[in-house]
Motif scaffolding. Structure first.
Motif, PDB file in Angstrom:
ATOM      1  N   ASN A 125       0.810  -1.216   0.000  1.00  0.00           N
ATOM      2  CA  ASN A 125       0.000   0.000   0.000  1.00  0.00           C
ATOM      3  C   ASN A 125       0.843   1.265   0.000  1.00  0.00           C
ATOM      4  O   ASN A 125       0.295   2.354  -0.075  1.00  0.00           O
ATOM      5  CB  ASN A 125      -0.939   0.013   1.204  1.00  0.00           C
ATOM      6  CG  ASN A 125      -2.059  -0.980   1.043  1.00  0.00           C
ATOM      7  OD1 ASN A 125      -2.502  -1.232  -0.060  1.00  0.00           O
ATOM      8  ND2 ASN A 125      -2.508  -1.548   2.134  1.00  0.00           N
ATOM      9  N   SER A 126       2.137   1.142   0.079  1.00  0.00           N
ATOM     10  CA  SER A 126       2.981   2.329   0.209  1.00  0.00           C
ATOM     11  C   SER A 126       4.011   2.446  -0.913  1.00  0.00           C
ATOM     12  O   SER A 126       4.993   3.158  -0.771  1.00  0.00           O
ATOM     13  CB  SER A 126       3.675   2.303   1.563  1.00  0.00           C
ATOM     14  OG  SER A 126       4.360   1.077   1.727  1.00  0.00           O
ATOM     15  N   THR A 127       3.791   1.753  -2.030  1.00  0.00           N
ATOM     16  CA  THR A 127       4.705   1.830  -3.176  1.00  0.00           C
ATOM     17  C   THR A 127       3.911   1.762  -4.475  1.00  0.00           C
ATOM     18  O   THR A 127       2.765   1.314  -4.496  1.00  0.00           O
ATOM     19  CB  THR A 127       5.734   0.677  -3.185  1.00  0.00           C
ATOM     20  OG1 THR A 127       5.052  -0.559  -3.382  1.00  0.00           O
ATOM     21  CG2 THR A 127       6.561   0.630  -1.907  1.00  0.00           C
ATOM     22  N   TYR A 128       4.553   2.201  -5.539  1.00  0.00           N
ATOM     23  CA  TYR A 128       4.000   2.011  -6.876  1.00  0.00           C
ATOM     24  C   TYR A 128       5.145   2.064  -7.875  1.00  0.00           C
ATOM     25  O   TYR A 128       6.270   2.424  -7.555  1.00  0.00           O
ATOM     26  CB  TYR A 128       2.914   3.045  -7.214  1.00  0.00           C
ATOM     27  CG  TYR A 128       3.403   4.458  -7.338  1.00  0.00           C
ATOM     28  CD1 TYR A 128       3.848   4.965  -8.556  1.00  0.00           C
ATOM     29  CD2 TYR A 128       3.440   5.298  -6.232  1.00  0.00           C
ATOM     30  CE1 TYR A 128       4.305   6.260  -8.672  1.00  0.00           C
ATOM     31  CE2 TYR A 128       3.895   6.595  -6.335  1.00  0.00           C
ATOM     32  CZ  TYR A 128       4.328   7.067  -7.553  1.00  0.00           C
ATOM     33  OH  TYR A 128       4.783   8.344  -7.656  1.00  0.00           O
ATOM     34  N   LEU A 129       4.846   1.680  -9.100  1.00  0.00           N
ATOM     35  CA  LEU A 129       5.813   1.682 -10.199  1.00  0.00           C
ATOM     36  C   LEU A 129       5.280   2.537 -11.332  1.00  0.00           C
ATOM     37  O   LEU A 129       4.072   2.631 -11.530  1.00  0.00           O
ATOM     38  CB  LEU A 129       6.031   0.255 -10.726  1.00  0.00           C
ATOM     39  CG  LEU A 129       6.519  -0.786  -9.739  1.00  0.00           C
ATOM     40  CD1 LEU A 129       6.353  -2.184 -10.319  1.00  0.00           C
ATOM     41  CD2 LEU A 129       7.966  -0.538  -9.376  1.00  0.00           C
ATOM     42  N   LYS A 148       8.235   6.536   1.826  1.00  0.00           N
ATOM     43  CA  LYS A 148       9.338   6.809   2.755  1.00  0.00           C
ATOM     44  C   LYS A 148      10.637   6.801   1.955  1.00  0.00           C
ATOM     45  O   LYS A 148      10.712   6.171   0.900  1.00  0.00           O
ATOM     46  CB  LYS A 148       9.393   5.745   3.847  1.00  0.00           C
ATOM     47  CG  LYS A 148       8.173   5.753   4.735  1.00  0.00           C
ATOM     48  CD  LYS A 148       8.275   4.712   5.810  1.00  0.00           C
ATOM     49  CE  LYS A 148       7.000   4.781   6.648  1.00  0.00           C
ATOM     50  NZ  LYS A 148       6.897   3.727   7.609  1.00  0.00           N
ATOM     51  N   PRO A 149      11.690   7.456   2.455  1.00  0.00           N
ATOM     52  CA  PRO A 149      12.946   7.524   1.690  1.00  0.00           C
ATOM     53  C   PRO A 149      13.641   6.182   1.483  1.00  0.00           C
ATOM     54  O   PRO A 149      14.460   6.051   0.586  1.00  0.00           O
ATOM     55  CB  PRO A 149      13.836   8.452   2.509  1.00  0.00           C
ATOM     56  CG  PRO A 149      12.995   9.038   3.559  1.00  0.00           C
ATOM     57  CD  PRO A 149      11.729   8.274   3.647  1.00  0.00           C
ATOM     58  N   GLU A 150      13.315   5.212   2.309  1.00  0.00           N
ATOM     59  CA  GLU A 150      13.925   3.883   2.156  1.00  0.00           C
ATOM     60  C   GLU A 150      12.829   2.834   2.091  1.00  0.00           C
ATOM     61  O   GLU A 150      11.911   2.831   2.909  1.00  0.00           O
ATOM     62  CB  GLU A 150      14.871   3.599   3.319  1.00  0.00           C
ATOM     63  CG  GLU A 150      16.084   4.510   3.326  1.00  0.00           C
ATOM     64  CD  GLU A 150      17.054   4.176   4.439  1.00  0.00           C
ATOM     65  OE1 GLU A 150      16.937   3.099   5.059  1.00  0.00           O
ATOM     66  OE2 GLU A 150      17.940   5.003   4.690  1.00  0.00           O
TER      67      GLU A 150
END
Length: 194
Positions: A125-129, A148-150
């Protein structure tokens, strides 16, 4: 004799599908208002692979990048405000992205040229491409973003699996490194208003 063999083969089908969850999850879905609301806010560029030499050269210079998406649901646009650390200096860019809901793409114009990227949401839920020119084996690109940065090890593994699924080599990933970035870009916490 055939029945037990057929049952054995059929029982293995779920395992075949489970071998590559990244491929199953890499289908673009139409962009909805809920998608745009979810995208709203601050995002961090984590890494990418670009086969297009011009993009590859440009991305190699980026030490870190974060940006804000501010969607306009009625006009199908997104205000894109980007902060970059390139070659030990910071830059700010602002532009408008056009949302093409049905084919899940975002587009923008830069120097009179149109650039398009397909939005691919993963199970995280906290990433995408963003996928670029995937039909062109010499120019395709895939970039990875997180809130988030990492990214977590699981999120990074999902990105590597996505690259493999799209026929790209994970050894070519160019990652950002927020630990090496000047404090100036890290202190930016709010987008500029228009």
């Amino acid at each position: 004799m055939v029945l037990p063999w057929a049952l054995a083969v059929l029982s293995l089908l779920p395992l075949l599908e489970a071998q590559s969850p990244a491929c199953a999850n890499l289908t673009a879905k139409p962009i909805t208002n809920a998608t745009l609301d979810w995208l709203s806010g601050r995002w961090f560029y984590i890494g990418s692979v670009f086969l297009d030499p011009a993009f590859k050269q440009m991305v190699q210079k980026v030490q870190a990048s974060d940006f804000y998406f501010t969607p306009n649901l009625t006009q199908d646009t997104i205000l894109f405000q980007q902060y970059l650390s390139i070659d030990d200096h910071c830059e700010y860019n602002s532009s408008v992205l056009w949302v093409h809901r049905e084919n899940a793409t975002l587009s923008r114009y830069d120097s009179g040229k149109k650039f398009m990227a397909q939005l691919l949401l993963q199970d995280f839920n906290s990433t995408y491409l963003l996928a670029f020119s995937m039909d062109d084996e010499n120019k395709r690109g895939l970039s990875f973003y997180a809130n988030k940065p990492e990214a977590t090890p699981e999120q990074l593994e999902g990105f590597r699996e996505a690259l493999e699924c799209k026929g790209m080599d994970k050894s070519e990933i160019m990652y950002t490194d927020w630990k090496k970035v000047s404090l100036t870009i890290q202190k930016i916490t709010e987008p500029m208003s228009w």
